[in-house]
Design an enzyme around this catalytic site. Structure first.
Site, PDB file in Angstrom:
ATOM      1  N   LEU A 135      -2.237  -9.410  -8.349  1.00  0.00           N
ATOM      2  CA  LEU A 135      -1.411  -9.465  -7.147  1.00  0.00           C
ATOM      3  C   LEU A 135      -0.232  -8.534  -7.380  1.00  0.00           C
ATOM      4  O   LEU A 135       0.330  -8.508  -8.473  1.00  0.00           O
ATOM      5  CB  LEU A 135      -0.899 -10.885  -6.883  1.00  0.00           C
ATOM      6  CG  LEU A 135      -1.920 -11.923  -6.405  1.00  0.00           C
ATOM      7  CD1 LEU A 135      -1.259 -13.294  -6.297  1.00  0.00           C
ATOM      8  CD2 LEU A 135      -2.514 -11.525  -5.064  1.00  0.00           C
ATOM      9  N   ASP A 136       0.161  -7.788  -6.351  1.00  0.00           N
ATOM     10  CA  ASP A 136       1.312  -6.894  -6.463  1.00  0.00           C
ATOM     11  C   ASP A 136       2.565  -7.683  -6.803  1.00  0.00           C
ATOM     12  O   ASP A 136       2.654  -8.882  -6.539  1.00  0.00           O
ATOM     13  CB  ASP A 136       1.563  -6.174  -5.124  1.00  0.00           C
ATOM     14  CG  ASP A 136       0.377  -5.341  -4.686  1.00  0.00           C
ATOM     15  OD1 ASP A 136      -0.390  -4.901  -5.551  1.00  0.00           O
ATOM     16  OD2 ASP A 136       0.228  -5.155  -3.470  1.00  0.00           O
ATOM     17  N   CYS A 137       3.560  -6.975  -7.300  1.00  0.00           N
ATOM     18  CA  CYS A 137       4.856  -7.573  -7.625  1.00  0.00           C
ATOM     19  C   CYS A 137       5.434  -8.314  -6.422  1.00  0.00           C
ATOM     20  O   CYS A 137       6.011  -9.392  -6.553  1.00  0.00           O
ATOM     21  CB  CYS A 137       5.810  -6.473  -8.098  1.00  0.00           C
ATOM     22  SG  CYS A 137       7.429  -7.066  -8.601  1.00  0.00           S
ATOM     23  N   HIS A 164      -3.373  -2.154  -1.994  1.00  0.00           N
ATOM     24  CA  HIS A 164      -2.451  -2.589  -0.934  1.00  0.00           C
ATOM     25  C   HIS A 164      -3.168  -2.739   0.407  1.00  0.00           C
ATOM     26  O   HIS A 164      -2.613  -2.426   1.466  1.00  0.00           O
ATOM     27  CB  HIS A 164      -1.295  -1.596  -0.785  1.00  0.00           C
ATOM     28  CG  HIS A 164      -0.290  -1.706  -1.882  1.00  0.00           C
ATOM     29  ND1 HIS A 164       0.890  -1.000  -1.867  1.00  0.00           N
ATOM     30  CD2 HIS A 164      -0.264  -2.421  -3.043  1.00  0.00           C
ATOM     31  CE1 HIS A 164       1.593  -1.282  -2.959  1.00  0.00           C
ATOM     32  NE2 HIS A 164       0.906  -2.143  -3.691  1.00  0.00           N
TER      33      HIS A 164
END
Length: 197
Positions: A54-56, A149
């Site tokens: 998961l992205d930041c 994304h």
């Protein structure tokens, strides 16, 4: 499988999913020292690692395991070769939508969209995605692949921006309501079986 570790975490924003980072805290910082020791110390194929990332800036359901085969099975289902494990996110949008706009978003997403270029990734065609609006600015979106994304780029292609993003489901497994941000626990046998359907 009996000796392996299977964990579920409610990942908070601000953490990255890599074992080492110069600029951000990592999700492994949230684990106990005993579990952190399994990140580097174990032999390859049995190290504790996240299944996918998961992205930041994205929160929510994150899985950890020491089972390399299980991890490969789940990760390999991220949209390559037609075998896909759907992932559902709750997105808060910057601009509230009318009923007509919601219908338009749903229809266009179901057809697949041309995703705008981002960082080193060029324009890409997305697979169909499923949208379900829970309010004028909150939308559950289910994607069937794992492009960079992807959810944020889908809404950008639709003419909106994502302010907050949280993964709430992988396949049939839902993020437990009582699991606080930053908390984790072992997956139950029932939860494990949901990932293997």
């Amino acid at each position: 499988m009996a000796d392996e570790i299977y964990l579920i975490m409610n990942k908070p924003c601000g953490y990255v999913c890599s074992a080492v980072s110069d600029s951000h805290s990592t999700v492994y910082d949230l684990l106990s020292p005993e579990l952190r020791a399994l990140v580097q110390g174990a032999k390859r194929g049995h190290r504790l690692h996240t299944i996918g990332r998961l992205d930041c800036d994205t929160s929510g359901l994150l899985l950890f395991t020491t089972d390399g085969q299980f991890s490969h099975k789940i990760a390999a289902a991220e949209g390559i070769g037609g075998l896909s494990l759907p992932k559902t996110y709750r997105a808060k949008l910057s601009r509230p939508l009318t009923l007509k706009e919601k219908d338009d978003y749903i229809t266009r997403s179901e057809q697949g969209l041309v995703l705008p270029a981002e960082k080193k990734f060029p324009q890409q065609q997305s697979a169909p995605a499923k949208l379900n609006f829970v309010s004028d600015e909150d939308c559950d979106i289910t994607v069937f692949e794992g492009k960079f994304h992807e959810v944020r780029r889908i809404f950008r292609a639709l003419g909106n921006e994502v302010l907050q993003l949280k993964r709430i489901r992988i396949g049939e497994l839902e993020l437990p309501e009582k699991l606080e941000a930053g908390a984790y626990r072992k997956l139950s046998e029932e939860e494990l079986s949901l990932l293997q359907k």
